[in-house]
Design a protein around this motif. Sequence first.
Motif, short mmCIF file in Angstrom:
data_model
loop_
_atom_site.label_atom_id
_atom_site.label_comp_id
_atom_site.label_asym_id
_atom_site.label_seq_id
_atom_site.Cartn_x
_atom_site.Cartn_y
_atom_site.Cartn_z
N TYR A 86 0.85 -1.18 0.00
CA TYR A 86 0.00 0.00 0.00
C TYR A 86 0.89 1.23 0.00
N LEU A 88 1.39 4.99 0.57
CA LEU A 88 0.68 6.04 1.29
C LEU A 88 0.26 7.15 0.32
N TRP A 136 -1.23 -5.13 10.51
CA TRP A 136 -2.07 -3.95 10.75
C TRP A 136 -3.44 -4.41 11.21
N VAL A 166 1.83 4.27 14.45
CA VAL A 166 2.10 4.29 13.00
C VAL A 166 1.21 3.27 12.29
N HIS A 169 -2.33 4.56 12.16
CA HIS A 169 -2.36 5.65 11.19
C HIS A 169 -2.48 5.11 9.76
N ARG A 170 -1.62 4.15 9.43
CA ARG A 170 -1.64 3.58 8.07
C ARG A 170 -2.92 2.80 7.81
N LEU A 173 -5.60 5.30 7.06
CA LEU A 173 -5.45 5.88 5.72
C LEU A 173 -6.04 4.91 4.68
N ARG A 174 -5.66 3.65 4.87
CA ARG A 174 -6.08 2.61 3.93
C ARG A 174 -7.60 2.41 3.98
N GLU B 21 1.07 14.66 5.98
CA GLU B 21 1.34 13.30 6.45
C GLU B 21 1.41 13.27 7.98
N TYR B 25 -1.30 11.75 10.76
CA TYR B 25 -0.81 10.86 11.83
C TYR B 25 -1.34 11.35 13.18
#
Lengths: 185, 109
Positions: A86, A88, A136, A166, A169-170, A173-174, B21, B25
Amino acid sequence: MPDLTDPAQWVDQYGDYLYTYAYYRVNSPELARDLVQETFVSALHAKDAFQGRSSEKTWLVSILKRKIIDHYRKQSRSKEQSHEHYDLPFITEGEDRGQWDPNRRPREWPEQGSDIDREAFYKVLEYCLSLLPEKWSGVFRLKSIEELTTEEICKEMGITPSNLWVIMHRARLRLRECFENNWYD
Amino acid sequence: MFGKMKKQLDRLMMRMMITCEKASYLISKSQDEKLTFPEHFQLRMHLLGCRFCRAYEKDIGILSDNIQDWKHYIEDEGHPIHMPGEEKQKIREHIREQQNGGDQAGKDD
């Protein structure tokens, strides 16, 4: 000692409930089935320790829950991670590094009426959750579905709080992007 | 004198400026933890000038609410998923074997 139902009756009494519980959490019918079977076997061997402080069902769910957490942990440590990649949604080079990629900027989602098709909506949610890489997915589910604390998750998964933030967060986003493309489009 | 002040002000601004970014976060982190004061301040400053991150913050809030709804939905007994009958039968047999096995239970797995 409190009375327990004859274990021969467990499948009929709790099978579907436990299966449903596991099914939504591991995204796999086969695995859900195996976890239910393992739960019954563990319960069978531990039934002398059952104190009757909770109902039989709550007791079985707590055993299953433990098995699901173990599963997330094993999955996150296994070397065979899915290689799903993925990128970002940020610009990675130049002066605008760290700004949103112009093609992937978040749109503000419209207000959702109460007349939406919840079932269809949840299908999209399940689909998007299934896209998360294993590590994740485990962390995200422990945090937002099982509602474990940051400390508990770090201990279970062998990560630091910064790793956790982190990953969350990812994952967000996904998930947000997946939702935008599959529901709000 | 004036130049020196401007330089200090620029440095302060630079320290407060964060990328989208980083802002996203911090938006995510704020869902799970209390942000430190500098983090909170940096994020609020960024959001003042960035409508995409404002949209992101709102979307993430909706996403969290929806996940909570889904959690209640899957834990509600009104929506069971039925285990196929033959799988149930296999589990029943497995339990019976384990019961009959007594002390041997688990050894022949």
